[in-house]
Design a protein around this motif. Structure first.
Motif, PDB file in Angstrom:
ATOM      1  N   THR A  48       0.929  -1.135   0.386  1.00  9.11           N
ATOM      2  CA  THR A  48       0.300   0.020   0.609  1.00  9.11           C
ATOM      3  C   THR A  48       0.794   1.115   0.278  1.00  9.11           C
ATOM      4  O   THR A  48       2.091   0.947   0.103  1.00  9.11           O
ATOM      5  CB  THR A  48      -0.994   0.499   1.064  1.00  9.11           C
ATOM      6  OG1 THR A  48      -0.325  -0.212   2.311  1.00  9.11           O
ATOM      7  CG2 THR A  48      -1.950  -0.608   1.364  1.00  9.11           C
ATOM      8  N   ALA A  49       0.047   2.394  -0.233  1.00  9.68           N
ATOM      9  CA  ALA A  49       0.885   3.604   0.252  1.00  9.68           C
ATOM     10  C   ALA A  49       1.130   4.190   1.193  1.00  9.68           C
ATOM     11  O   ALA A  49       1.726   4.953   1.826  1.00  9.68           O
ATOM     12  CB  ALA A  49      -0.026   4.661  -0.968  1.00  9.68           C
ATOM     13  N   GLY A  50      -0.027   3.349   2.448  1.00  4.22           N
ATOM     14  CA  GLY A  50      -0.336   3.553   4.011  1.00  4.22           C
ATOM     15  C   GLY A  50      -1.142   5.204   3.988  1.00  4.22           C
ATOM     16  O   GLY A  50      -0.692   5.164   5.103  1.00  4.22           O
ATOM     17  N   ALA A  51      -1.593   5.010   2.886  1.00  2.53           N
ATOM     18  CA  ALA A  51      -3.375   6.166   3.438  1.00  2.53           C
ATOM     19  C   ALA A  51      -4.050   5.838   4.241  1.00  2.53           C
ATOM     20  O   ALA A  51      -4.007   4.692   4.392  1.00  2.53           O
ATOM     21  CB  ALA A  51      -3.241   6.555   2.257  1.00  2.53           C
ATOM     22  N   ILE A  52      -4.175   6.387   4.628  1.00  2.00           N
ATOM     23  CA  ILE A  52      -4.918   5.907   6.242  1.00  2.00           C
ATOM     24  C   ILE A  52      -6.109   7.035   6.861  1.00  2.00           C
ATOM     25  O   ILE A  52      -5.772   8.029   6.685  1.00  2.00           O
ATOM     26  CB  ILE A  52      -4.070   5.615   7.987  1.00  2.00           C
ATOM     27  CG1 ILE A  52      -5.631   4.875   8.751  1.00  2.00           C
ATOM     28  CG2 ILE A  52      -3.755   7.139   8.443  1.00  2.00           C
ATOM     29  CD1 ILE A  52      -5.148   4.221  10.165  1.00  2.00           C
ATOM     30  N   ARG A  53      -7.760   6.627   6.526  1.00  2.00           N
ATOM     31  CA  ARG A  53      -8.978   7.108   6.592  1.00  2.00           C
ATOM     32  C   ARG A  53      -8.891   7.714   8.031  1.00  2.00           C
ATOM     33  O   ARG A  53      -9.261   6.713   8.817  1.00  2.00           O
ATOM     34  CB  ARG A  53      -9.851   7.701   5.319  1.00  2.00           C
ATOM     35  CG  ARG A  53     -10.372   7.729   5.831  1.00  2.00           C
ATOM     36  CD  ARG A  53     -12.271   7.352   4.959  1.00  2.00           C
ATOM     37  NE  ARG A  53     -11.295   7.899   3.113  1.00  2.00           N
ATOM     38  CZ  ARG A  53     -11.745   9.673   2.752  1.00  2.00           C
ATOM     39  NH1 ARG A  53     -12.487  10.500   2.939  1.00  2.00           N
ATOM     40  NH2 ARG A  53     -10.877   9.669   1.300  1.00  2.00           N
ATOM     41  N   THR A  54      -8.662   8.910   8.087  1.00  2.00           N
ATOM     42  CA  THR A  54      -9.314   9.452   9.558  1.00  2.00           C
ATOM     43  C   THR A  54      -9.694  10.240   9.922  1.00  2.00           C
ATOM     44  O   THR A  54     -10.225  11.203   9.143  1.00  2.00           O
ATOM     45  CB  THR A  54      -7.921   9.304  10.479  1.00  2.00           C
ATOM     46  OG1 THR A  54      -8.186   9.173  11.632  1.00  2.00           O
ATOM     47  CG2 THR A  54      -6.846  10.696  10.516  1.00  2.00           C
ATOM     48  N   THR A  55     -10.761  11.242  10.902  1.00  2.00           N
ATOM     49  CA  THR A  55     -10.890  12.050  11.643  1.00  2.00           C
ATOM     50  C   THR A  55     -10.085  13.230  12.059  1.00  2.00           C
ATOM     51  O   THR A  55      -9.020  12.937  12.898  1.00  2.00           O
ATOM     52  CB  THR A  55     -12.544  11.288  12.054  1.00  2.00           C
ATOM     53  OG1 THR A  55     -11.561  11.307  13.269  1.00  2.00           O
ATOM     54  CG2 THR A  55     -13.446  10.297  11.520  1.00  2.00           C
ATOM     55  N   TYR A  56     -10.154  14.158  11.561  1.00  2.00           N
ATOM     56  CA  TYR A  56      -9.717  15.587  13.104  1.00  2.00           C
ATOM     57  C   TYR A  56     -10.858  16.871  12.492  1.00  2.00           C
ATOM     58  O   TYR A  56     -11.402  16.833  11.507  1.00  2.00           O
ATOM     59  CB  TYR A  56      -8.481  15.652  11.936  1.00  2.00           C
ATOM     60  CG  TYR A  56      -8.464  15.640  10.943  1.00  2.00           C
ATOM     61  CD1 TYR A  56      -9.075  16.951   9.045  1.00  2.00           C
ATOM     62  CD2 TYR A  56      -7.924  14.535   9.321  1.00  2.00           C
ATOM     63  CE1 TYR A  56      -8.928  16.262   8.382  1.00  2.00           C
ATOM     64  CE2 TYR A  56      -8.918  14.497   7.942  1.00  2.00           C
ATOM     65  CZ  TYR A  56      -9.221  15.629   7.265  1.00  2.00           C
ATOM     66  OH  TYR A  56      -9.009  14.837   6.145  1.00  2.00           O
ATOM     67  N   GLN A  57     -10.175  17.830  13.423  1.00  2.00           N
ATOM     68  CA  GLN A  57     -11.102  18.667  13.818  1.00  2.00           C
ATOM     69  C   GLN A  57     -10.659  20.077  12.529  1.00  2.00           C
ATOM     70  O   GLN A  57     -10.963  21.095  12.016  1.00  2.00           O
ATOM     71  CB  GLN A  57     -11.190  19.268  14.918  1.00  2.00           C
ATOM     72  CG  GLN A  57     -11.735  18.249  16.022  1.00  2.00           C
ATOM     73  CD  GLN A  57     -12.075  18.602  17.526  1.00  2.00           C
ATOM     74  OE1 GLN A  57     -11.322  19.805  17.974  1.00  2.00           O
ATOM     75  NE2 GLN A  57     -12.825  17.988  18.281  1.00  2.00           N
ATOM     76  N   ASP A  58      -8.887  20.011  12.614  1.00  2.00           N
ATOM     77  CA  ASP A  58      -7.808  20.441  12.192  1.00  2.00           C
ATOM     78  C   ASP A  58      -6.932  20.437  11.914  1.00  2.00           C
ATOM     79  O   ASP A  58      -6.413  19.371  12.080  1.00  2.00           O
ATOM     80  CB  ASP A  58      -8.362  22.139  12.700  1.00  2.00           C
ATOM     81  CG  ASP A  58      -8.342  22.050  14.027  1.00  2.00           C
ATOM     82  OD1 ASP A  58      -7.210  20.986  14.665  1.00  2.00           O
ATOM     83  OD2 ASP A  58      -8.678  22.771  14.646  1.00  2.00           O
ATOM     84  N   ILE A  59      -6.240  21.690  11.310  1.00  2.00           N
ATOM     85  CA  ILE A  59      -4.563  21.088  11.105  1.00  2.00           C
ATOM     86  C   ILE A  59      -3.967  20.890  12.188  1.00  2.00           C
ATOM     87  O   ILE A  59      -3.036  19.906  11.937  1.00  2.00           O
ATOM     88  CB  ILE A  59      -4.269  22.373   9.812  1.00  2.00           C
ATOM     89  CG1 ILE A  59      -3.304  20.937   8.917  1.00  2.00           C
ATOM     90  CG2 ILE A  59      -3.861  23.276  10.178  1.00  2.00           C
ATOM     91  CD1 ILE A  59      -2.191  21.874   8.247  1.00  2.00           C
ATOM     92  N   GLU A  60      -4.102  21.761  13.038  1.00  2.53           N
ATOM     93  CA  GLU A  60      -4.027  21.617  13.984  1.00  2.53           C
ATOM     94  C   GLU A  60      -4.055  20.245  14.243  1.00  2.53           C
ATOM     95  O   GLU A  60      -3.330  19.295  15.294  1.00  2.53           O
ATOM     96  CB  GLU A  60      -4.145  22.616  15.560  1.00  2.53           C
ATOM     97  CG  GLU A  60      -3.851  23.748  14.926  1.00  2.53           C
ATOM     98  CD  GLU A  60      -4.263  24.122  13.437  1.00  2.53           C
ATOM     99  OE1 GLU A  60      -5.082  24.397  14.005  1.00  2.53           O
ATOM    100  OE2 GLU A  60      -3.684  25.737  13.627  1.00  2.53           O
ATOM    101  N   ASP A  61      -5.535  19.492  14.920  1.00  6.40           N
ATOM    102  CA  ASP A  61      -5.173  18.000  15.107  1.00  6.40           C
ATOM    103  C   ASP A  61      -4.404  16.677  14.760  1.00  6.40           C
ATOM    104  O   ASP A  61      -3.836  15.946  14.936  1.00  6.40           O
ATOM    105  CB  ASP A  61      -6.738  17.768  15.111  1.00  6.40           C
ATOM    106  CG  ASP A  61      -7.981  16.480  15.934  1.00  6.40           C
ATOM    107  OD1 ASP A  61      -6.913  15.969  16.823  1.00  6.40           O
ATOM    108  OD2 ASP A  61      -9.138  16.669  15.770  1.00  6.40           O
ATOM    109  N   LEU A  62      -3.806  17.090  12.961  1.00  4.63           N
ATOM    110  CA  LEU A  62      -3.128  16.436  12.605  1.00  4.63           C
ATOM    111  C   LEU A  62      -1.794  16.695  12.500  1.00  4.63           C
ATOM    112  O   LEU A  62      -0.973  15.430  13.047  1.00  4.63           O
ATOM    113  CB  LEU A  62      -3.295  16.624  10.421  1.00  4.63           C
ATOM    114  CG  LEU A  62      -4.961  15.959  10.158  1.00  4.63           C
ATOM    115  CD1 LEU A  62      -5.355  16.159   8.897  1.00  4.63           C
ATOM    116  CD2 LEU A  62      -4.616  14.527  10.322  1.00  4.63           C
ATOM    117  N   ALA A  63      -1.265  17.741  13.105  1.00  2.02           N
ATOM    118  CA  ALA A  63      -0.232  18.341  13.335  1.00  2.02           C
ATOM    119  C   ALA A  63      -0.016  17.082  14.454  1.00  2.02           C
ATOM    120  O   ALA A  63       1.804  16.925  14.594  1.00  2.02           O
ATOM    121  CB  ALA A  63       0.037  19.668  13.868  1.00  2.02           C
TER     122      ALA A  63
END
Length: 494
Positions: A48-63
Motif C-alpha cells: 500500500t501507499a500507507g494512506a489511512i482515512r482518519t477524522t480530525y477537527q483541523d490541521i492542528e489536530d493532524l499536526a
C-alpha cells in the motif's frame, strides 16, 4: 512455546499487527503465523501507499500526529473531516449497504486508534505528493485523506515488526493455516497448518481475502476476473477465509465485489516488492481514458479520485483485452504523480500528434482522433482547479466528463497503458464490533476473532480511499484486546 500461545494471530498485515500489539500490551503471549517466507511479512499492507482515512477537527489536530512538523504546514489548507463526514462517505460510495454498526465503530474509533498506533512506534506524515495540489502558493488537500505512514506500506510493516519484537511477539513464517480447531464444546482452541497444530486461548484471523486466487475470483467476482493482475501479495488465496467458513463462520459483505484500480499494463501478475504501489496510475481525473478502439468508457471527472479509483479497475477489465490508456497533454503532465508516472519500466508513450500517439500505443488512430476532437469541442472555458470538484465539465457528450475537463491541445501528448489491478475482495466473515466472529445462527463463535480484509460487511461496490487501513487498525486493535481478555480470564470485556 513454538506451538502454544495465549493468542494466535493468523496474518502479518496491518490488522494482524494491530491485534498482536493490543493483545501483547494486555500481557498475552502472542504468536503470529505467516503463510509466506520472512521476506513477505506484511501481506497486502506492504504494497500500500500507507494512506489511512482518519477524522480530525483541523490541521492542528493532524499536526499532533505527524512525525515531524513540515515546513509547508503554515501554507496548507485541510478541511475538517468528522466522524459524520466519514460515515456519509461510507454510505454514499457503498450505495447505503455498509453495516451501520461496524461503520459507526470504525469512524468513531479511528482517530484514537491512530494515536494508539503512534504510541507503538508507527510514524505518520502528510502526503503532499499524493493528496494535495499547490494553488496560489498554498497547498490544498482534497478527498479527506491527508494522512499516511512514513515510507508507505513498507515503512508501516517495518514499524509494526519492530514494535512486535519489542513486545516479545513471536512471528512464525512458512505456515499456511488451513483449519480452525474447535473443542467438543465448540470453543476455538487453535489452528492447524497441515499436520501441525497450534494451540491458544483465542485466535484472531487477519489473513486477507481471496484476491490472489484465480479460481475464487472467477467463481465469485465473475467472468474474466481470473485475468486481473494482483496488486499485492500472492499469498491471499482465501485459504484461511475458507477455513473460517468451514468452522461455522457466517459469510458477510459483497462476495462479488472488490477493490480494483488502474494498474500499469506491464506489471507482473502479483505485487512487485520493490515498486509496490508505484505501479498504480491515479492521476486519471486530469486525463481522458480510452480503450484500444480509442473510445472513452467512463467519466474520469465524476468525483474526487479517492471515491472512484477503487471501482474503475473493474471498468478497465470490461474493455477489450482488459486494456485502457490514460491520455494527457503538456498542460496536465506537470500535475501527474511523479512516483507513479515516472516509475521504472512504466508503460509510457509520447508523441507530438494524437494520431502518432495512437500508433505508438497500439490504439486505433481514427477512433482516438475522433474521440479527442469530439471531447475538445465539448470542453468550455472556466477556472481549472484540480484540488476541488471545479464543475468544469463537458457539454453535449453522451458520456460526460463532469469536472476538470480541459481540451487536449498542447503537445507533446502522453499515453499510459493500464489494466485492472485487484487489491482485495469485499466478501468475508461476519464480525461484531469487538471483532468476534459470528456463526450461521447469529451466535458468537467462542474464541474466534477476525479483522482486516477477512471481515466482511463494510465495503460494497466501492470504497473510500484509505478506509481499508482504518478498518484493519480499529478492528484489529479491538479483536486483539478481546482475544487477550478471553485467553486470560475466559470472559470478554464487552
Amino acid at each position: 512455546m513454538d506451538f502454544h500461545a495465549d493468542v494466535i494471530v493468523v496474518g502479518t498485515g496491518n490488522a494482524g499487527f494491530c491485534a498482536a500489539h493490543a493483545a501483547a500490551e494486555r500481557g498475552a503471549r502472542v504468536l503470529m503465523l505467516e503463510k509466506g517466507s520472512e521476506g513477505t511479512i506484511g501481506g497486502n499492507t506492504y504494497f500500500t501507499a500507507g494512506a489511512i482515512r482518519t477524522t480530525y477537527q483541523d490541521i492542528e489536530d493532524l499536526a499532533d500526529v505527524i512525525d515531524d512538523p513540515d515546513e509547508r504546514l503554515p501554507y496548507t489548507d485541510i478541511d475538517p473531516y468528522s466522524p459524520a463526514d466519514f460515515a456519509a462517505d461510507m454510505r454514499r460510495v457503498t450505495l447505503g449497504r455498509c453495516d451501520p454498526t461496524l461503520t459507526d465503530a470504525m469512524v468513531h474509533g479511528v482517530a484514537d486508534t491512530v494515536r494508539w498506533m503512534r504510541g507503538h512506534g508507527v510514524r505518520f506524515r502528510l502526503q503532499y505528493e499524493r493528496q494535495a495540489y499547490e494553488m496560489e502558493n498554498r497547498f490544498r488537500f482534497w478527498g479527506g485523506l491527508p494522512l499516511a505512514t512514513v515510507d508507505g506500506g513498507k515503512g508501516l510493516v517495518a514499524q509494526h515488526l519492530a514494535a512486535a519484537e519489542r513486545a516479545g511477539v513471536r512471528v512464525r513464517c512458512d505456515t499456511a493455516v488451513d483449519r480452525v480447531l474447535r473443542d467438543p464444546d465448540g470453543r476455538v482452541v487453535g489452528v492447524a497448518a497441515g499436520t501441525t497444530e497450534f494451540r491458544a486461548g483465542a485466535v484472531v484471523l487477519a489473513a486477507g481475502g481471496f484476491q490472489a486466487s484465480r479460481m475464487m475470483r472467477a467463481q465469485y467476482l465473475g467472468p474474466n476476473w481470473d485475468l486481473a493482475k494482483v496488486r499485492g501479495t500472492p499469498h491471499n488465496t482465501g485459504g484461511v477465509l475458507t477455513a473460517a467458513l468451514r468452522a461455522g463462520a457466517q459469510s458477510a459483505g459483497h462476495w462479488s465485489g472488490c477493490h480494483a484500480v488502474a494498474w500499469d499494463a506491464k506489471a507482473p501478475e502479483s505485487g512487485d516488492l520493490e515498486l509496490t504501489n508505484r505501479l498504480t496510475k491515479q492521476s486519471y481525473p486530469l486525463s481522458i481514458v480510452v480503450n484500444t478502439a480509442g473510445r472513452r468508457f467512463l467519466d474520469e471527472g465524476a468525483e474526487i479520485r479517492n471515491y472512484t479509483y477503487a471501482k474503475y479497475g473493474a471498468e478497465i477489465l470490461r474493455q477489450p483485452g482488459a486494456l485502457a490508456f490514460q491520455i494527457f497533454d503538456a498542460k496536465t503532465a506537470p500535475l501527474l504523480r511523479e512516483a507513479e508516472y515516472e516509475a521504472p519500466g512504466v508503460s509510457r508513450f509520447q508523441a507530438d500528434s494524437i494520431a502518432e500517439l495512437a500508433e505508438q500505443a497500439g490504439i486505433d488512430a481514427a477512433g482516438l482522433t475522433a474521440t479527442v476532437e469530439e471531447y475538445n469541442a465539448a470542453t468550455r472555458p472556466g477556472p481549472f482547479n484540480p484540488a476541488v470538484k471545479d464543475g468544469l465539465g463537458t457539454t453535449g457528450l453522451t458520456l460526460p466528463k463532469s469536472n476538470w475537463a480541459q481540451p487536449l491541445d498542447q503537445p507533446p501528448y502522453l499515453a499510459f497503458a493500464v489494466t485492472c489491478g485487484i487489491t482485495f475482495t469485499f466478501g468475508g466473515v461476519k464480525i461484531d464490533t469487538s471483532g468476534r466472529v459470528i456463526d450461521e445462527a447469529d451466535e458468537v463463535i467462542p474464541g474466534l476473532f477476525a479483522a482486516g480484509e477477512m471481515a466482511g460487511g463494510l465495503f460494497f461496490h466501492n470504497y473510500p480511499g484509505g478506509s481499508g487501513l482504518a478498518a484493519g487498525s480499529v478492528f484489529g486493535r479491538r479483536a486483539g484486546a478481546e482475544a487477550a481478555a478471553l485467553a486470560s480470564t475466559g470472559v470478554l470485556t464487552s
